[in-house]
Scaffold this motif. Structure first.
Motif, short mmCIF file in Angstrom:
data_model
loop_
_atom_site.label_atom_id
_atom_site.label_comp_id
_atom_site.label_asym_id
_atom_site.label_seq_id
_atom_site.Cartn_x
_atom_site.Cartn_y
_atom_site.Cartn_z
N ARG A 1 46.71 27.35 12.13
CA ARG A 1 46.94 28.22 11.93
C ARG A 1 48.01 29.52 11.71
O ARG A 1 49.26 29.50 11.65
CB ARG A 1 46.36 28.14 9.89
CG ARG A 1 47.43 28.69 9.02
CD ARG A 1 47.15 28.77 7.31
NE ARG A 1 45.80 29.14 7.24
CZ ARG A 1 44.79 29.15 7.21
NH1 ARG A 1 44.31 27.42 7.53
NH2 ARG A 1 43.56 29.64 6.66
N VAL A 2 47.32 30.54 12.18
CA VAL A 2 47.62 32.47 12.78
C VAL A 2 48.50 31.68 14.34
O VAL A 2 48.81 32.15 14.05
CB VAL A 2 46.34 32.45 12.98
CG1 VAL A 2 46.44 34.00 13.78
CG2 VAL A 2 45.44 32.79 11.85
N LEU A 3 47.88 30.70 14.46
CA LEU A 3 48.82 30.26 15.78
C LEU A 3 50.49 30.05 15.65
O LEU A 3 50.98 30.77 16.03
CB LEU A 3 47.79 29.67 17.01
CG LEU A 3 46.72 29.93 17.31
CD1 LEU A 3 46.26 29.32 18.19
CD2 LEU A 3 46.60 31.58 18.12
N GLN A 4 49.97 29.53 14.64
CA GLN A 4 51.88 28.50 14.36
C GLN A 4 52.55 29.33 13.60
O GLN A 4 53.58 29.78 13.69
CB GLN A 4 51.32 27.31 13.43
CG GLN A 4 50.79 26.41 14.07
CD GLN A 4 50.23 25.08 13.40
OE1 GLN A 4 49.87 24.99 11.91
NE2 GLN A 4 50.36 23.90 13.86
N GLU A 5 51.84 30.27 13.20
CA GLU A 5 52.49 31.21 12.02
C GLU A 5 52.26 33.12 12.24
O GLU A 5 53.49 33.34 11.51
CB GLU A 5 51.56 31.36 10.16
CG GLU A 5 51.76 30.16 9.71
CD GLU A 5 52.72 29.24 9.21
OE1 GLU A 5 53.92 30.00 9.42
OE2 GLU A 5 53.41 28.09 9.57
N MET A 6 52.29 33.50 13.38
CA MET A 6 51.18 34.32 14.32
C MET A 6 51.00 35.42 12.64
O MET A 6 52.05 36.76 12.36
CB MET A 6 52.28 34.81 14.89
CG MET A 6 52.84 34.37 16.19
SD MET A 6 51.07 35.44 17.26
CE MET A 6 50.28 33.89 18.38
N GLU A 7 50.11 34.58 12.19
CA GLU A 7 50.18 36.10 10.34
C GLU A 7 48.45 35.73 10.39
O GLU A 7 47.49 34.65 10.22
CB GLU A 7 50.63 35.46 9.22
CG GLU A 7 52.57 35.85 9.00
CD GLU A 7 53.11 35.26 7.85
OE1 GLU A 7 54.39 35.66 8.23
OE2 GLU A 7 52.11 34.45 7.56
N VAL A 8 47.89 37.28 9.62
CA VAL A 8 46.18 36.91 9.32
C VAL A 8 45.91 37.04 7.59
O VAL A 8 46.38 38.13 7.95
CB VAL A 8 45.46 37.46 10.63
CG1 VAL A 8 45.10 37.02 11.72
CG2 VAL A 8 45.86 39.55 10.34
N THR A 9 45.35 36.98 7.47
CA THR A 9 44.81 37.21 5.94
C THR A 9 42.99 37.18 6.12
O THR A 9 42.42 36.66 6.28
CB THR A 9 44.84 35.99 4.59
OG1 THR A 9 46.77 35.65 4.79
CG2 THR A 9 44.66 37.01 3.76
N PRO A 10 42.62 38.77 6.06
CA PRO A 10 41.67 38.97 6.10
C PRO A 10 40.80 38.73 5.08
O PRO A 10 41.15 38.26 3.78
CB PRO A 10 41.40 40.36 5.73
CG PRO A 10 42.83 40.90 6.53
CD PRO A 10 44.16 39.78 5.57
N VAL A 11 39.46 37.87 4.90
CA VAL A 11 38.71 37.35 3.91
C VAL A 11 38.67 38.50 2.44
O VAL A 11 38.33 39.30 3.22
CB VAL A 11 37.52 37.39 4.70
CG1 VAL A 11 36.10 36.59 3.75
CG2 VAL A 11 37.32 35.88 5.91
N GLY A 12 38.90 37.93 1.41
CA GLY A 12 38.69 38.50 0.22
C GLY A 12 39.96 39.26 -0.14
O GLY A 12 39.90 39.77 -0.83
N SER A 13 40.94 38.84 0.90
CA SER A 13 42.42 39.77 0.12
C SER A 13 43.43 38.86 0.06
O SER A 13 43.65 37.50 0.49
CB SER A 13 43.05 40.75 2.04
OG SER A 13 43.93 40.94 1.93
N SER A 14 44.74 39.75 -0.36
CA SER A 14 45.36 38.56 -0.36
C SER A 14 46.86 38.59 0.16
O SER A 14 47.88 38.35 -0.13
CB SER A 14 45.72 38.88 -2.05
OG SER A 14 46.40 39.80 -2.26
N LYS A 15 46.47 40.07 1.28
CA LYS A 15 47.40 40.31 1.72
C LYS A 15 47.77 39.99 3.00
O LYS A 15 46.57 39.47 3.95
CB LYS A 15 47.39 41.80 2.32
CG LYS A 15 48.94 42.33 2.36
CD LYS A 15 48.27 44.13 2.81
CE LYS A 15 49.81 44.59 3.55
NZ LYS A 15 49.60 46.09 3.43
#
Length: 459
Positions: free
Chosen positions: A246-260
């Motif tokens: 999912r990260v490779l497809q979107e080039m976005e990361v969401t840290p564990v415990g974060s909504s950002k």
């Protein structure tokens, strides 16, 4: 097709012209490179054979300009330099191939015929402080692939046995990419418990889980703008594979415990010593992730398949060790190197480097002669006997050097298989008779035949 040859050696020009004309090419030759760019613009050749060190011009500078032409020709660099940094630089700039002098006529013909069928290439250079040298054909192809990868942002999958230098190649790709001034972040997926891989890769917020007393950036955010190297990617759990995809497809990361969510720009290089296609078939690795990671594939052959690289590697590691220990003299004699080339190195380049470092650390400035080389290299090692136990010890040590897993299970299964096969041979496949010799129930033998894939018909 039209070909132009730029070389300040008359013999080279004449030989190339003769060979190229036999391949039905129209050929013009030039001794000087001073006006090469203008000549190529005016002549519009299909192929250019360009000496890297012309008397009055720099072949690489000419290459830089020619590659920018709208109707650029295929440029084949020819050179008396056989160092890999020249090869890499030429390929990165866009050369089709790089042929050192004295060249093989058949290779010239092959290049011409390959170009006729349409192909392309690229690679890189500069003085490196990375543990890699090699003039074998296989390493030459790897350096070409490094150049192509360096000129691209596509994901790279590096395969090969443990110790072949997969991380070294990953660093080399990064060094010659347009991200070289940005971070190179390496992570060993096999060394991180499956429950922690997500927080390591993507980071976490304070309070995300017990012990998270402050936020932590994940490896992907640390690598933003640069390269992330995922070693032993095959050891990642299916759940983690799904999140990585999912990260490779979107080039976005969401840290564990974060909504950002954070946007990232990361080049991904992964490596494995296992057969991912087989793991995909077994349902142990996601097929979609495999294709996402393997846009560019580079396979590093084991050292036993490119032994001609061993002398250069020994020289490199010797110089590094001598510098480390502050030695002014030392290293391996020619005879010692010849002995070192007879060993198969199950631990590959990593094992070779370890042996060189140990010998120089032990003997310091004394030349390393054949009598100082460990018995396991020379083939005279005493395993404590000549019976079957010595073979077991040798195999166990070999598997350890290769960083293999589940050694106990593998060796016990192999031993069981050999013993059962031999007894069945003796009884001509009679399982009841075999049970008497083995001292186990015939039902156990039936089960072992199936579990160990023993073909009774072929005994």
């Amino acid at each position: 097709m039209k070909a132009l040859v730029f070389d300040d050696e008359r013999t080279i020009r004449n030989v190339l012209k003769k060979v190229l004309m036999k391949e039905d090419l129209t050929v013009k030759t030039y001794e000087s490179g001073k006006d090469a760019v203008q000549i190529i613009q005016e002549e519009l050749p299909d192929i250019v054979f360009l000496d890297i060190s012309l008397g009055d011009a720099d072949g690489l500078e000419i290459l830089k300009q020619v590659i920018g032409f709208e109707n650029k020709p295929y440029v084949v660099m020819i050179s008396g330099h056989n160092e890999y940094n020249y090869l890499i630089e030429a390929m990165k700039l866009g050369a089709y191939d790089y042929i050192p002098k004295p060249f093989d006529i058949e290779r010239i013909r092959k290049v011409v015929n390959d170009i006729k069928k349409i192909a392309g290439a690229q690679t890189v250079s500069e003085t490196l402080d990375i543990d890699i040298v090699g003039k074998s054909p296989s390493m030459g192809e790897i350096f070409k692939m490094v150049g192509r990868a360096g000129a691209s942002d596509e994901p790279v999958l590096i395969t090969g046995e443990s110790g072949t230098g997969k991380e070294v190649i990953a660093k080399l790709i990064h060094r010659y990419s347009n991200r070289s001034d940005r971070p190179f972040i390496a992570i060993n997926c096999a060394a991180i418990p499956s429950g922690l891989i997500e927080s390591e890769l993507f980071g976490y917020e304070k309070g995300a889980f017990t012990g998270a007393d402050k936020p932590k950036k994940g490896k992907f955010l640390l690598a933003d703008g640069g390269t992330i190297f995922l070693d032993e990617i095959s050891e990642m759990s299916l759940e983690a594979q799904s999140k990585l995809l999912r990260v490779l497809q979107e080039m976005e990361v969401t840290p564990v415990g974060s909504s950002k969510t954070y946007s990232i720009d990361v080049r991904v290089i992964s490596a494995t010593n296992r057969d991912l296609i087989k793991l995909v078939a077994e349902g142990k690795f996601r097929e979609d992730l495999f294709y996402r990671l393997s846009v560019i594939e580079i396979h590093i052959p084991p050292l036993r398949e490119r032994k001609e690289d061993i002398p250069d590697l020994i020289e490199l590691f010797s110089k590094q060790a001598m510098k480390k220990y502050g030695l002014k003299r030392g290293g391996f004699t020619k005879e010692a190197v010849e002995v070192m080339m007879n060993y198969d190195y199950p631990g590959n380049v990593r094992e070779l480097k370890n042996i060189v470092n140990k010998l120089i650390a032990l003997h310091r400035e004394r030349p390393i002669t054949p009598d100082l080389i460990p018995p396991k290299i020379t083939g005279s090692e005493d395993f404590g006997g000549t019976d079957w136990r010595s073979g077991f010890v040798k195999e166990a040590r070999s598997l350890i050097l290769q960083n293999k897993k589940n050694i106990y299970v593998k060796m016990i299964e192999e031993a069981e298989k050999l013993v059962i096969q031999e007894v069945l041979k003796h009884t001509n496949g009679n399982i009841s008779e075999a049970a008497k010799y083995l001292g186990i129930h015939r039902n156990t033998i039936h089960r072992k035949i199936e579990d160990l894939n023993i073909s009774v018909n072929k005994l």
